[in-house]
Design an enzyme around this catalytic site. Structure first.
Site, PDB file in Angstrom:
ATOM      1  N   HIS A  44     -37.630  10.646  47.460  1.00 53.01           N
ATOM      2  CA  HIS A  44     -38.681  10.887  46.470  1.00 53.01           C
ATOM      3  C   HIS A  44     -38.690  12.372  46.149  1.00 53.01           C
ATOM      4  O   HIS A  44     -38.602  13.212  47.049  1.00 53.01           O
ATOM      5  CB  HIS A  44     -40.045  10.444  46.995  1.00 53.01           C
ATOM      6  CG  HIS A  44     -41.164  10.733  46.050  1.00 53.01           C
ATOM      7  ND1 HIS A  44     -41.091  10.434  44.706  1.00 53.01           N
ATOM      8  CD2 HIS A  44     -42.376  11.334  46.233  1.00 53.01           C
ATOM      9  CE1 HIS A  44     -42.211  10.807  44.113  1.00 53.01           C
ATOM     10  NE2 HIS A  44     -43.001  11.368  45.013  1.00 53.01           N
ATOM     11  N   ASP A  82     -47.259  16.824  42.806  1.00 52.36           N
ATOM     12  CA  ASP A  82     -46.414  15.661  42.528  1.00 52.36           C
ATOM     13  C   ASP A  82     -46.937  14.961  41.282  1.00 52.36           C
ATOM     14  O   ASP A  82     -48.092  14.532  41.234  1.00 52.36           O
ATOM     15  CB  ASP A  82     -46.450  14.714  43.739  1.00 52.36           C
ATOM     16  CG  ASP A  82     -45.426  13.590  43.628  1.00 52.36           C
ATOM     17  OD1 ASP A  82     -44.825  13.426  42.550  1.00 52.36           O
ATOM     18  OD2 ASP A  82     -45.237  12.876  44.630  1.00 52.36           O
ATOM     19  N   ASN A  92     -44.703  11.589  57.615  1.00 52.12           N
ATOM     20  CA  ASN A  92     -45.004  11.373  59.036  1.00 52.12           C
ATOM     21  C   ASN A  92     -45.286   9.933  59.435  1.00 52.12           C
ATOM     22  O   ASN A  92     -45.560   9.669  60.604  1.00 52.12           O
ATOM     23  CB  ASN A  92     -46.221  12.216  59.447  1.00 52.12           C
ATOM     24  CG  ASN A  92     -45.892  13.684  59.592  1.00 52.12           C
ATOM     25  OD1 ASN A  92     -45.132  14.070  60.466  1.00 52.12           O
ATOM     26  ND2 ASN A  92     -46.441  14.508  58.720  1.00 52.12           N
ATOM     27  N   ASP A 132     -45.239   6.104  60.694  1.00 55.10           N
ATOM     28  CA  ASP A 132     -44.416   5.283  61.585  1.00 55.10           C
ATOM     29  C   ASP A 132     -44.068   3.972  60.892  1.00 55.10           C
ATOM     30  O   ASP A 132     -44.859   3.437  60.108  1.00 55.10           O
ATOM     31  CB  ASP A 132     -45.192   4.955  62.873  1.00 55.10           C
ATOM     32  CG  ASP A 132     -45.455   6.190  63.711  1.00 55.10           C
ATOM     33  OD1 ASP A 132     -44.763   7.208  63.508  1.00 55.10           O
ATOM     34  OD2 ASP A 132     -46.361   6.135  64.562  1.00 55.10           O
ATOM     35  N   GLU A 181     -39.575  16.101  66.197  1.00 60.14           N
ATOM     36  CA  GLU A 181     -40.079  14.928  66.902  1.00 60.14           C
ATOM     37  C   GLU A 181     -40.056  15.167  68.410  1.00 60.14           C
ATOM     38  O   GLU A 181     -39.053  15.618  68.970  1.00 60.14           O
ATOM     39  CB  GLU A 181     -39.199  13.718  66.554  1.00 60.14           C
ATOM     40  CG  GLU A 181     -39.804  12.387  66.917  1.00 60.14           C
ATOM     41  CD  GLU A 181     -40.937  11.985  65.978  1.00 60.14           C
ATOM     42  OE1 GLU A 181     -41.863  11.308  66.461  1.00 60.14           O
ATOM     43  OE2 GLU A 181     -40.892  12.347  64.792  1.00 60.14           O
ATOM     44  N   GLU A 193     -45.857  18.875  67.504  1.00 62.15           N
ATOM     45  CA  GLU A 193     -45.843  17.690  66.635  1.00 62.15           C
ATOM     46  C   GLU A 193     -46.971  16.741  67.026  1.00 62.15           C
ATOM     47  O   GLU A 193     -47.675  16.186  66.182  1.00 62.15           O
ATOM     48  CB  GLU A 193     -44.486  16.994  66.741  1.00 62.15           C
ATOM     49  CG  GLU A 193     -44.319  15.818  65.808  1.00 62.15           C
ATOM     50  CD  GLU A 193     -44.242  14.488  66.541  1.00 62.15           C
ATOM     51  OE1 GLU A 193     -44.225  13.455  65.848  1.00 62.15           O
ATOM     52  OE2 GLU A 193     -44.209  14.486  67.785  1.00 62.15           O
TER      53      GLU A 193
END
Length: 732
Positions: free
Chosen positions: A374, A397, A437, A439, A486, A491
């Site tokens: 993107h 954006d 970020n 999951d 990560e 983090e």
């Protein structure tokens, strides 16, 4: 100076909204007050006979303000920096008895307290941060002034007047379009909110009119040049028109936060008849396919002339045009690509992928999607509305994804705030934080209606975030600007901060990743060329002493680059037996005939493999995309590459497919070399080549590019480019 409407509300005079740079209301040329004697004659007082703005490209006003590249014959300056004008009078100017000042006016309802009427006083010394005019030369009947604008003044096109004071009132010059002056943001001025202290970065992010946009897949990164064309004829007026069309109050147009937020809404046409209409359905009958565009100029000029949205765009087109808008106005900007970008419908840091009990994806329940890539923009500015430390690069954006305060827009969101999880700071930080970020959570939807979390992938989204390097066409990895690595303590802290500030994470996934078996699965997709067969190789590895049997399922889908599936073209189930401490590979052949008939514009194929370990009931899941390698357009030139000299450009394309291509359009573009042109071919038979020749006469020297794109009924996103070094015209 204000025009009143005569209407009053609650004892207050109502001034109509001042939302159009193009609208005008000329002040009177003579404003006399009180009793005026019959002997009064205008000729007895100082009269202006001429105004000179030194607005040629080679004049210091344009060179010193870095506006000499604009193809515009008006004066263009940057705010907070002095420029020169000369005023001719009917007699020599005497500072002891003559009083005059320069006035700048913008919009139809100018008011001094709104910054839309500016009376510039003649002062002995210019003061930093303030409007002022200093006499630097008096010669006969002429006066030369050094005029300094405020570093926070409105950005736009001002009308200029010279007003002379008499004992009985003001004599003012009449409206003269030749003295119109554009004032832009100034990244070279330390007091400007967009100040950028690195000269190489200013050259790249403000003055470079050709960029590189990265697309493709994380494992197969591709790039294409984009002609921003912010200096081309008519583009500056088109960018001001975009703000007019948004009905943005002129008083807010000196604030880069407001300008970039309005721009992010107006570049898309979703809810405000903005610049570009988006389309992701692969049907472009009423416009130009997104992949055919090679730059912003034609889009902005067409929008300005037609006053209707231009069809069609997708994320890289929105980002390319938005970059032109920002750079043209003087805001440092760059296009950024995020690989594996989460489109999380409710910004809950979790992309839920629902599986059937047999391992197939349940498309009805799966609403979130992972975009293969993107593109968005970053704009450089201070953020006085946020705590110290959150200025600098801001995400903006213009691709219409989610609604923000009633409109499809996003940002500006501080990159620094996103990295540290401070999603409480405006604008739209939670959405951007989720994009990089989230999951991936794989959930089995049981037939009895219950949902079971099977496995978790915490590293899939925001895998790589890149932009063009400064001074070159290479790729610069800026992932570290958005997120900590990560597993680092920082983090974890950033995630906890985001959750504390309201980011949602509805499912407790702690411990989900702990497998009950020692089996691991991965798969690789062979480099795939459009129109040819290729293989997908799935590898199972048993790191333990036990014996396992596995039932695996592979699904191949034609997908949009947004991760949304159009159609499944391949599904295959197979069983695998794994001995202790061993590995096994399974190859699945993908035939060209299985995918060619349904292929979408960007030739993306998405593979999803799920496997169930029968002994432990563990579910293993992996997904990957691949971009088919498509043919290129070849560009060649013949003749001298010199400003003002003719050279021949040859564009070639060979059809590598076994089918005839029909309704072919080839587009050629080259900022400073040629205006964008196109040619149609009825058909190209298999293995046949078409050739197109054009004579071009470059008008800009230095490094330039030629770019070509090809679109047809069957094949799109075909592209080619050629670097040029255009020499200056030899001096006679």
């Amino acid at each position: 100076m204000s025009e009143s409407s005569g209407a009053a509300f609650g004892g207050r005079r109502a001034i109509p909204p001042n939302t159009s740079n193009a609208s005008e209301n000329d002040p009177p040329t003579v404003e006399l007050q009180g009793l005026v004697p019959r002997s009064f004659s205008l000729q007895d007082y100082l009269n202006v006979t001429g105004v000179h703005l030194f607005k040629e490209r080679w004049d210091s006003n344009k060179v010193d303000h870095h506006t000499d590249k604009y193809n515009n014959n008006k004066l263009i300056v940057r705010r907070g920096q002095s420029f020169y004008i000369q005023i001719d009078f009917n007699r020599p100017y005497n500072p002891r008895k003559d009083l005059f000042r320069v006035e700048y006016v913008i919009g139809r309802y100018p008011q001094e307290n709104k910054g839309t009427y500016i009376a510039v006083p003649v002062v002995s010394e210019l003061q930093s941060g303030k409007w002022g005019a200093k006499v630097i030369m008096r010669e006969d009947r002429s006066v030369r002034l050094s005029v300094q604008s405020s570093p926070d003044c409105i950005v736009g096109k001002f009308r200029m007047y010279v007003a002379v004071w008499t004992p009985y009132g003001v004599i003012r010059t009449s409206r003269n379009p030749e003295t119109d002056t554009y004032i832009l943001f100034n990244p070279w001025c330390e007091e400007d909110a967009v100040y950028l202290d690195n000269e190489k970065e200013r050259e790249e992010y403000v003055l470079n009119d050709i960029g590189v946009i990265f697309y493709g897949d994380f494992d197969d990164i591709r790039s294409r040049s984009w002609a921003y064309g912010q200096f081309e004829d008519g583009i500056l007026d088109a960018c001001l028109y975009v703000m007019d069309r948004a009905k943005m109050d002129l008083s807010g147009r000196g604030n880069p936060i407001k300008v970039s937020r309005v721009g992010s809404a107006m570049i898309n046409a979703k809810d405000d008849e903005g610049v570009i209409a988006g389309s992701w359905d692969n049907v472009y009958a009423y416009g130009i396919p997104p992949s055919a565009w090679t730059g912003s100029v034609d889009i902005l000029l067409e929008y300005r002339s037609s006053e209707n949205p231009v069809r069609y765009g997708q994320c890289w087109v929105f980002a390319g045009v938005f970059n032109t808008f920002l750079r043209c106005l003087g805001i440092p900007a760059r296009v950024v690509t995020n690989y594996f970008s989460a489109h999380d419908n409710n910004a809950n840091l979790q992309l839920d992928i629902f599986l059937e009990e047999d391992g197939n994806v349940n498309s009805k329940l799966t609403k979130d999607s992972v975009w293969n890539y993107h593109c968005w923009n970053e704009a450089w500015m201070t953020r006085p509305d946020l705590p110290v430390g959150f200025g600098g690069w801001q995400v903006v954006d213009s691709t219409p994804q989610e609604n923000s305060d009633g409109m499809y827009r996003c940002g500006p969101a501080s990159v620094q705030a996103i990295k540290h999880g401070n999603v409480c700071f405006q604008f739209d930080a939670p959405f951007v934080f989720a994009e990089v970020n989230s999951d991936l959570v794989y959930i089995t939807a049981k037939k009895d209606g219950t949902h079971v979390v099977e496995t978790l992938d915490t590293t899939h989204t925001g895998k790589l975030i890149v932009t063009k390097q400064v001074g070159g066409d290479g790729m610069r990895d800026i992932t570290d600007a958005y997120k900590f690595q990560e597993g680092q303590e920082e983090e974890r802290l950033a995630l906890e901060t985001a959750l504390m500030y309201g980011a949602k994470k509805p499912l407790n996934t702690e411990g989900v990743v702990k497998s009950r078996s020692d089996v691991h699965m991965n798969f690789e997709v062979e480099n795939a060329v459009l129109g040819r067969d290729f293989k997908v190789t799935v590898t199972f590895r048993n790191n333990g002493p036990a014996h396992y049997t596995i039932t695996a399922y592979l699904s191949g889908n034609i997908t949009f680059y947004t991760g949304v599936a159009k159609a499944e073209f391949k599904n295959e189930t197979f069983d695998v037996t794994l001995e202790p401490l061993s590995f096994k590979k399974e190859e699945v052949l993908i035939r060209a005939g299985e995918y060619m008939g349904q292929l979408l514009e960007q030739a993306f194929l998405h593979f999803f493999v799920t496997a169930r370990v029968n002994e432990t009931k563990d579910v293993l899941a992996k997904q990957k995309s691949t971009v088919l390698t498509v043919p290129k357009v070849i560009i060649k030139v013949q003749g001298a590459q010199v400003v003002g000299s003719d050279m021949v450009v040859i564009v070639e394309f060979t059809n590598p497919l076994k089918e005839t291509l029909k309704n072919i359009w080839i587009y050629l573009d080259g900022p400073g070399v040629t205006k964008r042109i196109r040619k149609m071919f009825q058909e190209i038979r298999p293995n046949s080549t078409v050739q197109w020749e054009e004579v071009c006469r470059p008008w800009v020297s230095g490094p330039r590019k030629l770019m070509a794109s090809m679109t047809s009924d069957l094949l799109r996103h075909v592209y080619g480019e050629l670097d040029l070094q255009i020499q200056k015209r030899p001096s006679m």
